[in-house]
Structures are given as C-alpha cells and as structure tokens.
Design a protein around this motif. Structure first.
Motif, PDB file in Angstrom:
ATOM      1  N   UNK A 368       0.833  -1.208   0.000  1.00  0.00           N
ATOM      2  CA  UNK A 368       0.000   0.000   0.000  1.00  0.00           C
ATOM      3  C   UNK A 368       0.864   1.253   0.000  1.00  0.00           C
ATOM      4  N   UNK A 369       1.926   1.212   0.810  1.00  0.00           N
ATOM      5  CA  UNK A 369       2.771   2.401   0.974  1.00  0.00           C
ATOM      6  C   UNK A 369       3.364   2.816  -0.363  1.00  0.00           C
ATOM      7  N   UNK A 379      -8.252  -3.414  -2.605  1.00  0.00           N
ATOM      8  CA  UNK A 379      -9.190  -3.458  -1.477  1.00  0.00           C
ATOM      9  C   UNK A 379     -10.628  -3.533  -1.983  1.00  0.00           C
ATOM     10  N   UNK A 383     -13.290  -6.413  -1.371  1.00  0.00           N
ATOM     11  CA  UNK A 383     -14.558  -6.165  -0.674  1.00  0.00           C
ATOM     12  C   UNK A 383     -15.717  -6.730  -1.486  1.00  0.00           C
ATOM     13  N   UNK A 424     -12.493 -14.192   5.593  1.00  0.00           N
ATOM     14  CA  UNK A 424     -11.215 -14.636   6.163  1.00  0.00           C
ATOM     15  C   UNK A 424     -10.122 -14.629   5.099  1.00  0.00           C
ATOM     16  N   UNK A 427      -9.395 -10.891   3.716  1.00  0.00           N
ATOM     17  CA  UNK A 427      -8.605 -10.047   4.611  1.00  0.00           C
ATOM     18  C   UNK A 427      -7.187 -10.572   4.741  1.00  0.00           C
ATOM     19  N   UNK A 430      -5.385  -9.061   1.954  1.00  0.00           N
ATOM     20  CA  UNK A 430      -5.164  -7.657   2.293  1.00  0.00           C
ATOM     21  C   UNK A 430      -3.945  -7.528   3.207  1.00  0.00           C
ATOM     22  N   UNK A 431      -3.912  -8.368   4.226  1.00  0.00           N
ATOM     23  CA  UNK A 431      -2.855  -8.284   5.228  1.00  0.00           C
ATOM     24  C   UNK A 431      -1.506  -8.680   4.632  1.00  0.00           C
ATOM     25  N   UNK A 435      -0.894  -4.693   3.461  1.00  0.00           N
ATOM     26  CA  UNK A 435      -0.559  -4.169   4.771  1.00  0.00           C
ATOM     27  C   UNK A 435       0.749  -4.789   5.247  1.00  0.00           C
ATOM     28  N   UNK A 436       1.086  -4.484   6.493  1.00  0.00           N
ATOM     29  CA  UNK A 436       2.304  -5.029   7.057  1.00  0.00           C
ATOM     30  C   UNK A 436       3.494  -4.148   6.687  1.00  0.00           C
ATOM     31  N   UNK A 437       4.639  -4.485   7.245  1.00  0.00           N
ATOM     32  CA  UNK A 437       5.817  -3.675   6.965  1.00  0.00           C
ATOM     33  C   UNK A 437       6.248  -3.852   5.516  1.00  0.00           C
TER      34      UNK A 437
END
Lengths: 491, 626
Positions: A368-369, A379, A383, A424, A427, A430-431, A435-437
């Motif tokens: 994402x960053x 996302x 969804x 489940x 997401x 997504x994670x 997401x995450x570092x």
C-alpha cells in the motif's frame, strides 16, 4: 440478424487480428480490443431498446437458418435478458483483460486471435438455442483456450492445460449423450427431428430418463464451474494460464456452465431437477465452504483467487437449484458481478507479479505504501469478493441465499457461513499483500493509467450493480418491470 | 426542513469521495476543511431538523423520505428510504454532533500523520454509513450501513498498517463481527420467507398478526437478530474483538468503538423491539447476556494497564447495561444510557488521547502519573467524564441514565432482583476501575515529560463534551428529584413504555441511595488503594485471578484453540487439496488397466490365434446354448 453480427464480429476480428499481428503486435491487440468494444456497444444498444421489445416473444432478438436439415440441426440464435446480460459481461471482462494487461506478448497476433476465438465460443454458448449448436460452441472454445495456456502459460503449463482439457471434455461428452438421447426420445415420440431448445422442452420423458439426461448436463456443468469434487483441474489451470486467459477461464468460460444450468438443464427437466435439488444444493454449499477454506491456505495469490472463484460459483448452483425467482435472479447477478470482480482481481495479481516478480503471499507485504492506488483498487475488489453490501456481488449472494432459505432453510443457513470464510481469505490477502511492513527488497510502482482506468470502470459497474441492482434485474425480468410500471408502484 | 434529511448522510459521502479521489494531492488545510466541514455541516442540518422535530413534529412522529428502489422482484421488493422518528433522531444527532467534535479533535491528533487525508476519508465514510444504519427504514438498506461501519472500523483499526499487529486486530474485529452478521443475514432471510419484505415498519406491524407470542419461529427470528447485535456491540460471547480494536488511532476509538458503532446492536434491538416482545425467552436472554457482560468486562477493566484497554472494557460493560435494560423492556432507559454514554465515553477517550499524544504515544497508565498539574484542562474534563461514567450521585449524566436502568430493571415485570443485583455489583466495579484510572493517571508522581501544551482543537471538543456529559442528565430527572422525564416521553413516540410494577416513592429513593452508596464506596476503595496507598496490592499482580482477568477471562485463548487453529491448520495441511487424489486415482486405474491390456498385444502369433479360437468357441457357446 443482429444476433448473428454479435457472434460474427469477434470471429472476424480474430482473423483480422491474426493478420494484423504480422505487421505490428500492438495493432493486433488494439484491433482485438476495438472489436470487443464494438460488440459490447452493439449489446448495450440492444439493452437500451429492450423496453420496446415485442411482447409475447421470449427473445429480444433471434436468427435462425437450417444447418444440417437431415439431422434436424439448425443454426439458430436467440437473445433474451439473461443472455444479454452475460454477453455484456463477457465483452466487458474480455476487454478489461486485453486493455488491463500490458501488451508485451510475443506473437501477439496469434494470441489476440485465439483470445477472440474463445470469446466467440463463449458468446455462441450464450446465444445458441439449438442444442447441437450449443454443444458445439461449448466444446469449441476449449481448443483456443488450451492453445493459449500451452503457448503462453507459465509453470507446468502442459500438464495444467491437459488436465483442463480432459476434465472439461469428459464432462462435455456426458452432455452430448444426454442431448442425443433427448433428441431420439423426442423423435420417437413425435416423429420430428429437432434439436431446438423450445421444442425439446416439451418432450415427454419418464422420471428415470429425465434424471439420466439431467445428470449428463449437470455433470458437464459441474466440471466447468467447477463444483467440488470436480474442481481439481481449476487452480492449476488458473495459475498456469497467462492472465488474459485466466480471466477468460474464470470470468467467461465458467459462466457458460452457470448459464447452461439456468437456460437448459433446469427448464428442460424441471421434475428431475426438483428431485435432484437437495443433492445439488448440498454440493453447492460444500463447494462454497470447501473452496473458501482452501483459499485461506494457499500461498500463491492466483490460487487463492482460483479457489475463491470456485466458492463463489457454488452460489450459482445454489441459486439455480433453489428453483425460485429470488434465487434465480440472484444467480444471474452473481454471475455478472463475479465476472467483473474476478477479472479485476486477476488484473491486480498480474500487476503485482509483473512488478515484483512473485505472487507468493509470504514474499509480499506493505505494498500500500509504495502503490496506494493499487492498494485501494485491490481493497475494493476484495470487498466485492467478500460480499460487502454496496457492491454487486452482495446482491447476488443475498438474493440467492434468501431464495435458498425458502427452498431449504438448513442449506441456506449453512451457506450463510460462507460469508465468514470469504472474509477470512480476503482479509488475509489484504494483510499479506498490502498491509504489514514494507519489504525493501520488494519494489513496485503504482498501477499504470490504463489498468487503473479499466479497474475503476469495473468497480463503478460493481457499485452501480450494488446500489441500483434494479437495472440489472429488470433486464432479466422485463415483464415484471413492465407490470410494476403499469400498476404504478404501490407500496 | 425535513426534505433536507438526505443531505445529512450525503454530505459525509461527498466528503469521502472528494478526499478519496483527490488523495494526497490535497493540501492538508483543504483536507481538514473537507473532512471536518462535511460532518460539521451535516451536524448543523441534523440539529436544525431535530429542532423542527421538537417544535412541530411530523404526522405520527415519523417522517419517511423515499430515495430509490433497490429491486422489485416477485417475492421481495426493497426500497431505499430514510425514516426519521424519535429513535433515529436521537441516534442521528449523537452521531453527527459527537462525530463533528471528534473530527475537529482529529485535526490536532492526526496533525503529523502521513495518512492524514486517508484518515479523514475513512472517518467521513464511517459517519455516512452510520447515518445510513440509523436512518434506513428497510433492513436491507440498514445492512448496507451495518456492513459499511464494519468496513470503516476495519480500515481504521488497521490504519497504521505497518505493524502487523494492527492488521491482525483489524481483521479480528471484522471477522468476529461478521460471525454475528451471518446470523443477522439468516434472520433477514427468515423474515423474507415469512413476510416477503424487509421493510421494518411492515415487519413489525405484521409480526404480531402472524406469530403467536413465544412461538418457535418468533424466537428464532429474535435470536438471529440478536446474533448480529452481539457481534457489533461486543457482547458475550463475541466481545473479544473490542479490546484489540484499540490498535486504531484514539479518535477512532472515541467515535466508532465507544460512542456510535458499538451501540448499533442496542439500536437494532430497540428498533426491532416487537420481535423481542414476541419472544420472551430471547428477551430474557438479552438481559442475561447484558448482565453477564457488564460483570465480566467490568472485572477485566479492573486490572488493565493500558488506559485505552480500560476504556474498551468499560465500553463493553456499559453496553452490557444497555442490553440489560433492553432485556427487561426498559427501551427508553437503554437509549438514554446510550446517549449519555456516547457523550462521556467519547470525552474520556479524547482526553486519554490528549495524554497519549503528549507522552509520545505512551498508553501504559503506570508510566503516566502526576498529570493533574501539567495538563489541567485534560484533567478536569477527564474527571467530568469519569464522574459521569462512575455514576457519582447527582453530578454527571451517567448517574441519571444508570439510575434509570437500575430502577427499571428492579421494578420491571420482566426484571427482578437477580438482574438488579448484577447491575448493582457492576456499579461498584465501574466506580472502582474508573477512579483507579483517575488516581493512577493524574495523581502520584510524574514519570514522563509532557512535550507540548494541549492544542486548542483538542481542548474545545473536550470542554464541550465535559459540559454536555455533566448536564445531559437533566433531560431525564427521576421522580425523587423533581420528575422531569423529557427523554422517555419523547421516546414513547417510537418505543414501547417499560412494563413497570407499581413502586412507592420511598422504594425508589431507597434504591437510589443504595446505588449511590455503592458508587461512593468504589470511589473510597479506589482512593485507599491507588491514591493514599493505604492498601498494598502489588502482590496480587502475579496471582492467577489477576492473570485470568487481564487475559479477558481466557476467551481469546479458547477461541484460538477451538476455532482459529483448527481452521488455519486444516487449510495449511490441505493446501494441496486432498480431493485431487480422487482424480489421480482415476488416472492410475486407467494406467493400470492400460498396462494389463497392453500385455495382450505381445506380437506373438500363437497367442493371437489361441485368443481368436477361444473367442470363437465362447461366441458359439453363447449363441447356441444361452
């Protein structure tokens, strides 16, 4: 006549694209995209004037000519709301695949030609009203798809393509037996040689014969959708195929099976379908839960989407076999929206693989960053996948489950748990991906403008379907809409 | 005025779209203007509508604004429409006004955050979704808001996504509430099957005609709706996500996980009250769950070190009070407690947030201490919130709402001494953990440097809410203190009256003195332990009970063993898909058969001749004798 044009356009386009590919690969792809856009525009024009369609006829447009009169085979096409909706979806998803993936294939002319040939087959399935013609298209589209996987795929593509071909071909043969059997029964009963859908519908059948014929159809469709336990060809094929073909397989070809259930299998053998329904519903719900569960355990992003796709098509089987209006409408919306959302997901996966060189969930993270637009688009597609209200997929699942609940409350309630499973794995993607570092070794640039535009259009359509599903549903039920209009909206 | 109702949710939607599409290109000042302006103007319209509603109410005290038709199928027609009545009016005003204050506060709290625009985009979307939830007049439309707030909650808990811990907390919140949502969805399917509609007023009107009281299907419907409410409102056994949800920025905790979203379950049950009245056993279950939750969560709040986790458990516990009230038919009391709780809990969270920012994101109370002098505004406003939360007699709105609940639980025909005792014990626990928090945080010796003075964008919302949390109790003054039941009178237009037994003035006064006394006792004990340090309890920190409580009664541990690990374990073990063996088996059978048949093609002429001869003999035998 217009139905013939809809079919001939991509077929002719395949030839032109193949020829153009010798001059310039970019031209081939551009021509293929333009042809698909034109075809889609034709369909949308039909949709727009649909309200003026002649009352009494089942079809918005039809076209028919003798093909092999000795055997009673006709080349007959018909287009109603259901086929219209799915054809529009097919063109849109195909177009999204062609535009959304960067065109850097070698031999692009052949690729575009085979791509359009497959789409011709898919459209043929949606349009054919003669069963032999239907079967022909249903089988013919396998060949270019097979070639696409073998020629441009990755990984163990030969094996994946072979499994895909053998599985679906075997299913197809069972359907052929049913078709011929039904034809012969009809011939014996009436002395009339025909494969015409409307005529065969009234064939008098014994209970066991009807069940036998129905099973032939259903097994063919169960393989193609796919339904557990006939699904094992699918993740491998989706993962090995080039992304454009993966979209063909998941968004378009899988829908031909759902279409076949709704158009042929159930209306032709309603009694047998009623008796088969508990079993079909059970297999549908097992597919939803089992495939979603497996999706959670995969580490290859494409395989997660593949299993998720199988899970969502399990809903279509539920919708078809609940045998009521709500569920059936839901199944149609589900096919339409799943086609668009799965195309979007595979485009995202393609971009990630192309830029990072991997689609292993354990190796990704923090995208994402670096690429916020990619993250936001990803996302939104996720969804849609997990069935968030406001996006079209929710409408499909809600109507299906509401209908199934009326037919079989226990199955309906169990299937509702699928919403937790799909959340489940969605997401989890997504994670693990966005997401995450951020791993500094993983470098990624944001979505290119054309992919972004394609994805935004897909999402806009899904939002429209989710907030104003009436537009889709009225296309399927033109008569219900007309009645509501006449009676003046009571509440 | 009423015609502007649609703008109340539409403005935050517009704000969300502008922020989301413009992204980081928008300068910070513009992002603040859009983000805060949209919700503030929405609040202004909401207040204007509320004023109009109070002075000249619409016909039947309900105004319906049709928007569009979702779909119109044989068997189900769903329309999008807003319904404004006493119940949704209160919710709407709280959501927009408290929401606007929290948005103002956020401009300071998030000032240096790289995701500033993203934050306000999510927050605006949340407000819009929450307004849809409370204004929708059809369950299908309500569900759009219901899942929408869940999504925003997910995105905002995981707002700082760099840390995988936050992402896990976000996913946990979404999945646990989704379990509840699945039940709620099944409940909606049941209503569709029974009534052919999800239009709330129609369902509530037809249910008593079709279902007899206590019938199985009525119980099932109420139970399924309750499932959804339990997930969203963090009630037993689905409360586990809320403490972890504190991973989000503090304004999020204040808005979503204290003031508004988590009370959606209370709203849903109140809205569907007829279904629960038709299912008395389920309604009793609501009260039992509420009572159990308020005690369990309250006991957990006693031992937390993280100030936000204390407040989170406190929120679960206070919503437990609301469920207890709903369960005994004290509908208005539940809503009144929702109202005061939204004020004082948002206040407490924002004051805690001001401390957290001032101490460089320190959340451990035991590393705070002595902040009374250094952050006077925060101290006094926090104290106002704490007084209200602990229900200290006469001052603070919390006293009036909690007293109303306790009194009605005690005198309702559906209530009883057991329920009252639970609420009474809860009042003691609440007072104890509240003042523990106050004493540890603000008194004692300072352990940390305070970096900067509290910015004005933070102090103004704090002061506004502190005043509101102190005086909101005047909306519902009990009989013993002058009898001004404005709030419950107003709610009677939308909710049934509580089924209370006759009770004497004296009895009511006695109950109030008792509950007031127990709150003061809590204050006294907290003071003895954590202020005067007259009682040393350090030894308890290693005890089993302490560990049990700080782990939230082991629910997480149990779910991890019973659900999460088996689910993930099977998915991992079966990643290769065991069912593929089926098709591989077919392949190997074919291969085996092929190997056997291949033997017959040996190329030896004698074998071929022998086989042909044998075949002929068998054929003749079959033709002649069979």
């Amino acid at each position: 006549m217009i139905t013939l044009w809809i079919l001939l356009l991509p077929a002719a386009g395949a030839l032109i694209a193949w020829a153009a590919g010798r001059v310039s690969p970019r031209a081939a792809r551009a021509i293929a995209s333009a042809i698909l856009a034109l075809d889609g525009a034709l369909l949308l024009a039909l949709w727009a004037q649909q309200k003026g369609a002649a009352p009494g006829s089942m079809w918005l447009a039809e076209w028919s000519v003798d093909w092999i009169p000795q055997l009673g085979i006709r080349f007959s096409l018909g287009l109603d709301g259901l086929s219209l909706l799915l054809s529009v979806m097919a063109c849109a998803a195909g177009l999204a695949a062609l535009i959304g993936c960067p065109s850097s294939r070698e031999d692009e002319g052949a690729h575009s030609a085979l791509f359009l040939a497959t789409i011709t087959g898919v459209l043929g399935v949606f349009l054919a009203t003669d069963l032999i013609l239907f079967f022909g298209f249903y089988e013919v589209m396998l060949l270019p798809a097979y070639a696409l996987i073998v020629r441009w795929g990755s990984g163990d593509r030969q094996r994946a393509a072979m499994r895909f071909f053998v599985f679906t071909q075997t299913g197809g043969l069972l359907m052929l037996i049913s078709i011929v059997g039904l034809h012969v029964t009809h011939l014996n009963a009436t002395g009339l040689r025909t494969f015409e859908y409307a005529a065969l519908m009234d064939t008098p059948l014994s209970n066991s014969l009807a069940m036998l014929f129905l099973l032939g159809f259903v097994l063919a469709f169960a393989v193609k959708l796919p339904l557990v336990p006939f699904h094992t060809w699918q993740p491998q094929a989706y993962a090995s195929a080039p992304t454009e073909t993966t979209i063909l397989l998941s968004a378009l070809m899988a829908k031909t099976a759902g279409y076949g259930l709704l158009r042929f299998a159930i209306p032709m053998f309603p009694g047998a379908a009623d008796r088969l329904a508990p079993w079909a519903l059970a297999f549908g719900v097992i597919t939803i839960l089992y495939a979603s569960w497996l999706a959670y355990g995969q580490s290859d992003l494409k395989r997660v989407i593949a299993y998720s796709s199988a899970g969502h098509l399990g809903y279509v089987v539920l919708g078809a076999f609940a045998m009521n209006d709500l569920a059936c409408s839901g199944a149609i919306v589900q096919m339409f929206c799943h086609g668009l959302s799965v195309a979007g997901l595979f485009l995202i996966a393609d971009h990630i693989e192309r830029r990072t060189g991997t689609r292993d969930l354990d190796a990704l993270g923090g995208l994402w960053k670096a690429a916020p637009r990619l993250g936001a688009i990803g996302l939104l597609f996720l969804l849609a996948t997990l069935g968030l209200p406001g996006l079209g997929n929710f409408i499909g699942e809600f109507l299906i489950l509401a209908g199934v609940f009326q037919a079989n409350p226990v199955i309906g309630a169990i299937a509702a748990a699928g919403a937790v499973f799909s959340a489940a794995y969605s997401l989890r993607i997504m994670q693990r991906v966005f997401f995450g570092p951020r791993d500094s070794a993983v470098n990624i640039s944001d979505l290119p403008v054309r992919t972004l535009v394609v994805c935004a259009a897909l999402i806009a359509t899904l939002l429209w379907a989710g907030l104003h599903p009436r537009a889709l549903l009225d296309a399927v039920h033109p008569r219900a809409a007309a009645q509501a209009l006449a009676s003046g909206d009571p509440r | 005025m009423y015609a502007l109702l649609w703008m109340v949710p539409a403005l935050p939607v517009a704000g969300f779209l502008m922020l989301a599409l413009a992204g980081t290109r928008l300068p910070r000042a513009a992002a603040s203007l859009v983000g805060v302006g949209s919700v503030a103007s929405s609040a202004a319209i909401a207040v204007a509508i509320a004023a109009r509603f109070l002075t000249s109410p619409p016909e039947n005290h309900a105004f319906v604004q049709p928007l569009w038709t979702f779909f119109d199928l044989p068997g189900l027609r769903v329309e999008a429409a807003f319904r404004l009545d006493a119940l949704s009016l209160v919710m709407m005003v709280v959501v927009t006004v408290v929401g606007a204050l929290i948005h103002v506060y956020s401009t300071a709290y998030m000032r240096d955050d790289a995701g500033y625009t993203r934050f306000f985009a999510y927050m605006n979307l949340f407000v819009a979704a929450m307004l849809t939830l409370v204004l929708a007049d059809d369950l299908f439309f309500l569900f759009l808001g219901w899942e929408g707030v869940g999504l925003c909650s997910y995105l905002l808990i995981g707002f700082w996504y760099d840390d995988p811990k936050n992402g896990r907390a976000a996913a946990k919140a979404f999945l646990v509430t989704r379990v509840g949502d699945a039940f709620m969805a099944i409940g909606m399917f049941l209503l569709v099957a029974e009534f052919g509609t999800l239009h709330i007023a129609t369902v509530l009107g037809r249910a008593p005609e079709v279902w007899t009281q206590g019938s199985g299907v009525a119980m099932l419907a109420a139970l399924l709706i309750l499932g959804g409410a339990l997930g969203k409102s963090g009630q037993l056994p689905l409360q586990v996500w809320l403490p972890d949800a504190m991973a989000g920025p503090t304004p999020v905790s204040a808005l979503i996980h204290a003031a508004t979203m988590v009370t959606a379950g209370v709203y849903l049950i109140a809205r569907m009250n007829v279904l629960f009245t038709l299912a008395p056993a389920v309604q009793t279950a609501v009260a039992v769950i509420g009572a159990a939750t308020l005690l369990v969560a309250g006991s957990c709040a006693l031992v937390q070190r993280d100030i936000k986790r204390v407040l989170a458990y406190s929120t679960i516990s206070q919503i437990g009070y609301m469920f207890l009230a709903l369960g005994v038919g004290a509908w208005s009391a539940a809503l009144f407690h929702f109202f005061t709780h939204a004020l004082f809990k948002a206040l407490l969270f924002m004051a805690a947030g001001a401390i957290i920012v001032a101490l460089h994101h320190e959340q451990d109370m035991f590393k705070m201490g002595g902040l009374r002098k250094r952050m006077p505004v925060v101290f006094w406003t926090f104290l106002a919130g704490a007084i209200s939360l602990s229900a200290l007699p006469l001052i603070g709105a919390g006293f009036y709402s909690k007293d109303m609940i306790l009194f009605e639980v005690g005198t309702s025909t559906l209530g009883g001494a057991g329920f009252w005792a639970a609420g009474f014990a809860g009042a003691f626990i609440t007072s104890l953990y509240t003042f523990r928090m106050v004493f540890i945080t603000f008194f004692g010796s300072a352990k940390h440097e305070v970096v900067h003075p509290t910015p004005i964008a933070m102090t103004v919302p704090l002061i506004v809410l502190a005043v509101a949390a102190t005086f909101a109790g005047l909306l519902e003054v009990p009989r013993t203190l002058g009898h001004l039941p404005y709030f419950s009178h107003f709610m009677e237009h939308a909710l049934p009256v509580a089924p209370l037994r006759e009770s004497s003035f004296r009895a009511e006064l006695l109950l109030q003195i008792a509950s007031g006394g127990v709150v003061l006792l809590g204050l006294f004990v907290a003071g003895a332990v954590w202020f005067r340090r007259a009682v040393r309890i350090e030894g308890l920190a290693s005890s089993l009970v302490y560990r049990f409580l700080s782990a939230g009664w082991g629910f997480d541990w149990m779910y991890d063993r019973v659900i999460v690990r088996p689910f993930a374990g099977f998915a991992r073990i079966n990643a290769g898909d065991g069912l593929d063996a089926l098709s591989r088996w077919v392949v190997s059978v074919c291969g085996f058969a092929a190997r056997i048949l291949r033997r017959t093609q040996s190329g030896r002429l004698r074998w071929y001749a022998a086989a042909a001869g044998a075949g002929t003999v068998i054929a003749i035998y079959l033709v002649v004798y069979a």
